[in-house]
Write a protein that holds these residues in place. Structure first.
Motif: not given
Length: 511
Positions: A378-400
Motif C-alpha cells: 500500500a502507498r503509505l507514510d511508514p512513520r505515521r502508519f507505525d504510530v497508528i499500529v503502535a497505538n492500537l496494539v498498545g491500547n489492546a494489550l494494556r486495556h484488553g
C-alpha cells in the motif's frame, strides 16, 4: 473517488429537483395563480348567470308582448256568433308568422271545458294544469324537450257577440303558442366559449405575473441563503446588499449585523486559539531539551541504584520522566496537526513487514496473532502508519485481555478500494459512554487513574494520522448492542467480548 463525486452530484441534483417541485417559488406561484383563476371564474360565472337570465327574460318578454299585441289586433271588441273557426285560423296565422314559433287554436264548446291541443301540433305537450291556467289568464312556461328549450304560452280569447236581446257571451278558442329558444341557447354557448377562453388567458397572465412577483420576492431570499451558506463555510466577511425599506430589507440588515458580530467573535476566538496553540508548541519545544537530559540522567541514577531497580526512588523518577517526555512528544505532534503543518511522506510499503517491524521494535512480537496477505503493498507514510499500529496494539494489550488479534487486507467502502486493518481484544470492552469520545484528546478508559501509563493523546494522534491519509479510524465493542450499558452500573452492563478498532485507508494514486 470519482464514483463518490458522482453520487454526491446525483444527490445534489435530486435535492435541486425536490426544491423545484416543493420550493417556495412553486407554492407562491400556485397560490397567486389559484387566487387569480378563482377570481376570474367567479366573475365569469356571475356574468354568465346575469346574461343568461337577461337573455331568456328578453326573449320571453318579446314573445309575450307579441302574443298580446296580436290578440289585440286580431280579436275585435264585439264578436259575432260562431267565430271559433274563422277567428282561430286568423290567430294561428298571425302567431305562427315569426320563425321558430308554432300556434294552435283549440275551440271551447262549453264554459269550463279544458282545451288541450292534440299531440304533435306544438313543439311541446300541454298539460292539463297549464290548460287550466291558460283559461284563466295569460300563462307561460319554459319547457326543455329533446335538449332544446321552448317557451309555451297559452291564453283564452274572450269577447261579446252581438244579438237581438242584448249582449251574450260567446266561447272563442284557447290559443297556444310555442317559441323556440334555440338561438338564445346558441348565443349563451358562444358566451360560454368566450368566457372559457378569457379564463385560459387569465390563467396564463396570472402565471406570468406570479413568476415575476415571486422572482422579486425570492431573489432577496436566495441572496440571503447564498450569504448564509458562505458564512457557514467560513467566509465571515460575507454581507448582503440592502435594497428598499420592506421586511426583506430589514432582514438583510439584521443578517449583516449578525455576520459582523459573528466575524468579531470568531476572529477573537481564532486569535485566542492560535495563541494557545503557539503556547503549547513553544512550551513543548522548550521542555524537550531539558527532558532529554533528565531522561538520560535519571536512567543513570536508576542504574546506579543497583538492586532496588524500578521500585527505588531513582527508578520512579526515571519512569515518570520518561512518561513526561512521551507526553511532550505527543503535544508537539498534536501542535503540528493543529497548525496544519503535518504532511505525508508516501512510499510503497509492504503492510506485513511494516506491522512486524512495529511489533518487533516495541517487544510485542508473540503477544498477539497477526493475519493478512504477505504480499500486500500500500502507498503509505511508514512513520505515521507505525504510530497508528503502535497505538492500537498498545491500547489492546494494556486495556484488553488476550487473545489479541490483528488482521489486515483489502477492503472497499462506498465503491472505493483500500486497506483495512482491524485490532481486536477479548477484554471488558469500551464503556458505553466512552465509545463516542474515545478518540478525543485526554480521554482515558479510567478517568480516575490520573497516573495511568498513557497520555490520553495516543488514539487522538492515531485518528489524525488516519485522516491525514484520507481514511477513517473507528471504535466499537463486540458482543453488546450499540449503546448497551450507557450510564448503567458496571455490574449491570452486559458482558462484552472486547473492543474492536478498525482502520481503513483508501488507495492513493498520487505521488
Amino acid at each position: 473517488m470519482i464514483a463518490g463525486l458522482r453520487r454526491r452530484a446525483r444527490r445534489r441534483g435530486e435535492r435541486v429537483r425536490t426544491r423545484w417541485f416543493t420550493g417556495l417559488r412553486v407554492r407562491l406561484a400556485a397560490a397567486f395563480t389559484a387566487v387569480a383563476l378563482l377570481a376570474s371564474m367567479f366573475a365569469s360565472g356571475v356574468a354568465y348567470v346575469l346574461l343568461r337570465r337577461a337573455t331568456l327574460q328578453r326573449a320571453q318578454d318579446a314573445v309575450l308582448t307579441d302574443v298580446r299585441q296580436t290578440l289585440t289586433r286580431q280579436v275585435p271588441p264585439e264578436l259575432p256568433p260562431d267565430v271559433s273557426g274563422f277567428l282561430g285560423a286568423q290567430l294561428v296565422d298571425a302567431l305562427s308568422a315569426p320563425p321558430g314559433r308554432k300556434a294552435v287554436a283549440v275551440p271551447t264548446r262549453n264554459e269550463g271545458d279544458l282545451a288541450i291541443p292534440a299531440s304533435g301540433l306544438l313543439d311541446v305537450p300541454v298539460s292539463a294544469e297549464f290548460a287550466r291556467r291558460a283559461q284563466q289568464q295569460l300563462a307561460f312556461q319554459r319547457v326543455v324537450r329533446n335538449g332544446t328549450p321552448y317557451l309555451l304560452v297559452g291564453t283564452h280569447v274572450t269577447g261579446f257577440r252581438r244579438g237581438e236581446g242584448g249582449g251574450e257571451r260567446t266561447t272563442p278558442p284557447t290559443v297556444y303558442v310555442t317559441a323556440s329558444l334555440r338561438q338564445e341557447v346558441r348565443d349563451l354557448a358562444s358566451l360560454t366559449r368566450v368566457l372559457m377562453i378569457e379564463n385560459a388567458l387569465a390563467l396564463v397572465l396570472a402565471l406570468a405575473l406570479a413568476v415575476l412577483a415571486t422572482r422579486g420576492v425570492l431573489q432577496p431570499v436566495r441572496r440571503l441563503g447564498a450569504a448564509a451558506r458562505a458564512l457557514g463555510e467560513g467566509e465571515l466577511e460575507t454581507r448582503v446588499a440592502v435594497r428598499g425599506r420592506d421586511e426583506l430589507a430589514d432582514l438583510a440588515r439584521t443578517f449583516n449585523r449578525t455576520a459582523e458580530a459573528l466575524e468579531r467573535t470568531v476572529t477573537e476566538l481564532r486569535a485566542m486559539e492560535r495563541a494557545s496553540r503557539r503556547f503549547v508548541a513553544d512550551v513543548s519545544h522548550e521542555l524537550r531539551t531539558p527532558l532529554t537530559s533528565m531522561v538520560a540522567a535519571t536512567d543513570v541514577l536508576a542504574a546506579d541504584a543497583g538492586g532496588e531497580g524500578e521500585d527505588s526512588a531513582a527508578g520512579l523518577v526515571a519512569r515518570e520522566t520518561r512518561r513526561l517526555g512521551t507526553l511532550v512528544e505527543h503535544l508537539i505532534e498534536i501542535s503540528r496537526f493543529d497548525a496544519g503543518a503535518a504532511a505525508l511522506v508516501l512510499d510503497e510499503v509492504n503492510v506485513a513487514d511494516a506491522v512486524a517491524a512495529t511489533l518487533h521494535a516495541r517487544g510485542w512480537t508473540g503477544e498477539l496473532t497477526v493475519t493478512g496477505p504477505a504480499d500486500l503493498v500500500a502507498r503509505l507514510d511508514p512513520r505515521r502508519f507505525d504510530v497508528i499500529v503502535a497505538n492500537l496494539v498498545g491500547n489492546a494489550l494494556r486495556h484488553g485481555r488476550p487473545p489479541v488479534t490483528l488482521r489486515f487486507g483489502r477492503a472497499g467502502r462506498a465503491g472505493v478500494r483500500g486497506l483495512s486493518l482491524v485490532v481486536e481484544d477479548h477484554g471488558p470492552g469500551l464503556p458505553g459512554d466512552l465509545v463516542a469520545v474515545v478518540f478525543d484528546r485526554f480521554v482515558k478508559a479510567e478517568a480516575a487513574r490520573t497516573r495511568s501509563e498513557g497520555s490520553g493523546l495516543g488514539l487522538s494522534i492515531a485518528k489524525e494520522n488516519a485522516m491525514l491519509h484520507g481514511g477513517v479510524l473507528e471504535a466499537a465493542n463486540k458482543g453488546a448492542p450499540a449503546g448497551a450499558g450507557d450510564g448503567a452500573p458496571e455490574e449491570d452492563r452486559p458482558a462484552a467480548e472486547g473492543a474492536v478498532f478498525t482502520l481503513w485507508i483508501p488507495d492513493r494514486e498520487d505521488g
